[in-house]
Design a protein around this motif. Structure first.
Motif, PDB file in Angstrom:
ATOM      1  N   SER A 102       0.847  -1.182   0.000  1.00 61.47           N
ATOM      2  CA  SER A 102       0.000   0.000   0.000  1.00 61.47           C
ATOM      3  C   SER A 102       0.882   1.230   0.000  1.00 61.47           C
ATOM      4  O   SER A 102       2.087   1.152   0.287  1.00 61.47           O
ATOM      5  N   THR A 128      -0.397   0.925   6.855  1.00 63.78           N
ATOM      6  CA  THR A 128      -1.061  -0.230   6.243  1.00 63.78           C
ATOM      7  C   THR A 128      -0.057  -1.307   5.876  1.00 63.78           C
ATOM      8  O   THR A 128      -0.326  -2.499   6.028  1.00 63.78           O
ATOM      9  N   THR A 180       0.707  -3.500   8.785  1.00 62.40           N
ATOM     10  CA  THR A 180      -0.365  -4.475   9.015  1.00 62.40           C
ATOM     11  C   THR A 180      -0.297  -5.610   8.005  1.00 62.40           C
ATOM     12  O   THR A 180      -0.464  -6.784   8.352  1.00 62.40           O
TER      13      THR A 180
END
Length: 398
Positions: A17, A22, A25
């Motif tokens: 991303s 993000t 994660t």
């Protein structure tokens, strides 16, 4: 995994991303897949569809796939992950302005303007002015790439509260400051602690080469709006001097070391592939051989189909399978070109069988799934028409 959030579906399928938070994660999700030998597949469904109507399993999902009913359950599935410190990120977005209407990137060069009136460059006549406008728009074949540079420039102006009147035309001092900010990141540098300056200023650093393209975008923007070029040769020399110095300081940040590839990652890749499929068999052979033979990805792929050259790239005849004196199978690759080889010199690399990830086994599988001629690419596959295709780097990464 099924989700009504198109963004979740996109980044999960890509594995990356634009957001640093993000990406952290996604790394945790990938680590869980590698650890447990599972694969997460994502599909989008409209939010108005009831969760009970979503199938819990369907081909090609298998026993090692995770099916999640909706987007809000994702956090529940991964709540047990160890908490990791999240970087403080600030979303950088442009402030709304009547001088910057919403438009396509290729139109920003012409539609984004300033409050100042540019000096006249033609006589005051509608025909001549129309011809000048046509000439300006036809001078550049592709203006899409200029949008990113203008966007970055106005972000800088917003952050440092530069008034609209000072943006067009832009002074040398402003553009020099823009270049310094765009390639720097004091939040990751010891400079901030030495100077004891606040790190509350947001940064979104880019490379020096991209910065030069952004300056070219601002340069083109001035001319397209009827203003003289904002930078002289002496100005460019001064900015390049600063960029060269910053490039020496931040090279390690601009090009960070990639994390090492591990056995768990290879296992995670393997379980997601169907090794009887020509494309997947080629991908797995590339991954396994690149790992165990310590090859760069450019050595197992090509930039385009036309770029394949048997004198530079591996072919099927460059592979030799044999058995050593102890009766153990091995493979030898005769590299037609290598960075450490003299021109015309062939270097050979050897590998013996290495368990379930063994490249010798993957090469045998590739030969059976994709039979080709000796001079055809080693890492190749055949499409639905049966045509042999070398594996293109961009296609493999997708």
């Amino acid at each position: 995994m099924t989700s009504d959030n198109a963004g979740v579906v996109a980044v999960t399928n890509k594995g990356r991303s634009h957001s640093k938070a993000t990406n952290l994660t996604l790394k945790q999700i990938f680590a869980l897949q590698a650890l447990n030998g599972v694969r997460i597949r994502t599909d989008w469904f409209p939010h108005h569809i009831a969760e009970s109507s979503i199938p819990t399993a369907r081909p090609p999902f298998g026993e090692n796939d995770i099916i999640i009913a909706s987007a809000h359950t994702i956090s529940h599935q991964f709540h047990s992950l160890p908490a990791q410190p999240q970087p403080e990120t600030q979303s950088l977005s442009l402030n709304p302005s009547p001088f910057r209407p919403h438009c396509r990137a290729d139109q920003q060069l012409y539609l984004w303007q300033g409050p100042n009136t540019p000096p006249s460059t033609t006589i005051t006549h509608p025909v001549i002015e129309h011809l000048a406008s046509l000439a300006t728009r036809a001078s550049l074949c592709d203006t899409r790439n200029y949008g990113a540079g203008l966007h970055k420039f106005h972000l800088f102006c917003n952050i440092f509260s530069i008034p609209e009147t000072d943006r067009l035309p832009a002074a040398f001092e402003l553009l020099h400051s823009f270049a310094l900010w765009a390639v720097s990141d004091l939040s990751e540098s010891s400079i901030s602690s030495v100077l004891q300056v606040s790190t509350s200023i947001p940064y979104e650093p880019i490379s020096v080469s991209v910065m030069r393209k952004y300056l070219a975008a601002v340069h083109a923007w001035h001319i397209a709006q009827g203003w003289p070029p904002p930078l002289s040769d002496n100005h460019h020399a001064r900015i390049n001097w600063s960029l060269r110095g910053l490039d020496n300081l931040v090279t390690s940040r601009c090009k960070p070391l990639y994390p090492p590839i591990t056995f768990d990652m290879l296992h995670a890749i393997k379980v997601t592939l169907e090794l009887s499929d020509p494309f997947d068999a080629c991908i797995w052979a590339m991954a396994s051989c690149a790992f165990f033979w310590m090859m760069r990805f450019s050595e197992v792929s090509v930039g385009s189909r036309a770029a394949f050259n048997p004198t530079k790239h591996l072919t099927r005849k460059d592979v030799f399978m044999g058995t050593d004196l102890s009766g153990k199978s091995y493979a030898r690759l005769d590299l037609p070109s290598a960075k450490t080889a003299c021109p015309g010199e062939i270097q050979s690399v050897f590998i013996v069988t290495e368990g379930s990830l063994c490249p010798v086994v993957t090469l045998h599988n590739l030969a059976s799934v994709v039979p080709v001629l000796p001079n055809d690419p080693l890492f190749s596959w055949h499409n639905h028409t049966g045509e042999i295709c070398p594996m293109i780097k961009q296609r493999a990464l997708e």
